[in-house]
Design an enzyme around this catalytic site. Structure first.
Site, PDB file in Angstrom:
ATOM      1  CG  HIS A  21      -1.082  33.511  -1.911  1.00  0.00           C
ATOM      2  ND1 HIS A  21      -0.110  32.670  -0.773  1.00  0.00           N
ATOM      3  CD2 HIS A  21      -0.369  34.109  -2.131  1.00  0.00           C
ATOM      4  CE1 HIS A  21       0.568  33.096  -0.372  1.00  0.00           C
ATOM      5  NE2 HIS A  21       1.001  34.436  -1.585  1.00  0.00           N
ATOM      6  CD  GLU A  48       1.127  35.634  -5.400  1.00  0.00           C
ATOM      7  OE1 GLU A  48       1.870  36.107  -5.235  1.00  0.00           O
ATOM      8  OE2 GLU A  48       1.091  34.609  -5.101  1.00  0.00           O
ATOM      9  CG  ASP A  50       5.952  34.591  -5.082  1.00  0.00           C
ATOM     10  OD1 ASP A  50       5.454  36.104  -5.043  1.00  0.00           O
ATOM     11  OD2 ASP A  50       5.505  33.899  -5.654  1.00  0.00           O
ATOM     12  CG  HIS A  63       7.662  32.767  -2.221  1.00  0.00           C
ATOM     13  ND1 HIS A  63       8.922  33.115  -1.463  1.00  0.00           N
ATOM     14  CD2 HIS A  63       6.501  34.518  -1.638  1.00  0.00           C
ATOM     15  CE1 HIS A  63       8.186  34.231  -0.035  1.00  0.00           C
ATOM     16  NE2 HIS A  63       7.270  35.139  -1.368  1.00  0.00           N
TER      17      HIS A  63
END
Length: 256
Positions: A21, A48, A50, A63
């Site tokens: 993450h 993962e 963003d 993020h």
């Protein structure tokens, strides 16, 4: 078994899948090339991240909508050109990466990408097309409308998950309540619970699996909870604590 969805190459990994993450946010340099290098060194192959778009359309892996919390700079990413965003340092030392550079640096990695802003969607789809990375990227978003738009624009070659509204529909249907659920997604990525209501339980996993959907749970940092979710049938777990998740997987003989 009734399979509403055909397997997508993005999911070509023996489950359960360990996800890093934000590259392993516990280290304090989340969503940086250094974080993803560390994750790769630990054996992670699913990352993962963003994405936001700068004022001049560059796709940044980050993020927050602003630089203020995590970097030594300030301002909204959407209001700044890449030349200014590139000067910011996460934790005072690591630069923000362009997602294009991450795709190039980690050719064996598969990416779960949370599209944080509408302005980032078309640049992301354009990058996936240019890099021919259809098998390497799954597009998600908290906005069901945004991820549904991605699916409409790209078609079935693009792997997508569900947004909040889509997950709610899945949860209701798993409980026997009629609800609309968009067709075509390859996985559901869900929290353990939301607003005090359990989402990731045995009934949800059973219902999703019967329809060919993998279920990936975020963001899990407690080893006991990791084990409990695996016992329930979780197909993937996203964590900030990379060594912890790896240890749990190794103890169960599922670290591939």
């Amino acid at each position: 078994m009734n399979r509403e969805h055909q397997p997508h190459p993005y999911l070509g990994h023996r489950t359960p899948i360990p996800f890093a993450h934000r590259g392993g946010a516990a280290g304090g340099i989340e969503n940086t090339a250094a974080a993803f290098r560390r994750a790769a060194g630990l054996g992670y192959r699913y990352f993962e991240t963003d994405v936001h778009a700068t004022a001049d359309g560059r796709l940044v892996a980050f993020h927050d909508a602003t630089l203020d919390r995590l970097t030594d700079a300030a301002g909204r990413i959407r209001d700044l050109p890449w030349s200014e965003v590139a000067e910011a340092r996460v934790g005072g030392r690591e630069p923000l990466p362009l997602f294009a550079d991450l795709l190039a640096e980690f050719p064996a990695a598969r990416w779960n990408v949370d599209v944080k802003a509408e302005a980032a969607l078309l640049p992301l789809l354009g990058l996936i097309r240019e890099a021919d990375a259809w098998d390497r990227v799954c597009v998600g978003s908290f906005s069901e409308a945004r991820v549904a738009r991605a699916a409409r624009l790209a078609g079935p070659r693009l792997a997508t998950s569900y947004g909040v509204r889509g997950v709610l529909g899945l949860r209701l249907r798993s409980l026997g309540v009629p609800a609309f659920v968009r067709a075509g997604a390859v996985c559901a990525q869900v929290p353990v619970e939301h607003a005090g209501v359990r989402v990731a339980d045995r009934r949800f996993f059973t219902w999703a699996h019967a329809r060919g959907l993998q279920v990936h749970v975020w963001t899990v940092n407690d080893p006991d909870l990791m084990g409990a979710l695996l016992d329930l049938g979780a197909d993937g777990i996203m964590t900030d604590h990379l060594e912890t998740l790896r240890s749990v997987f190794e103890a169960r003989g599922v670290w591939h």
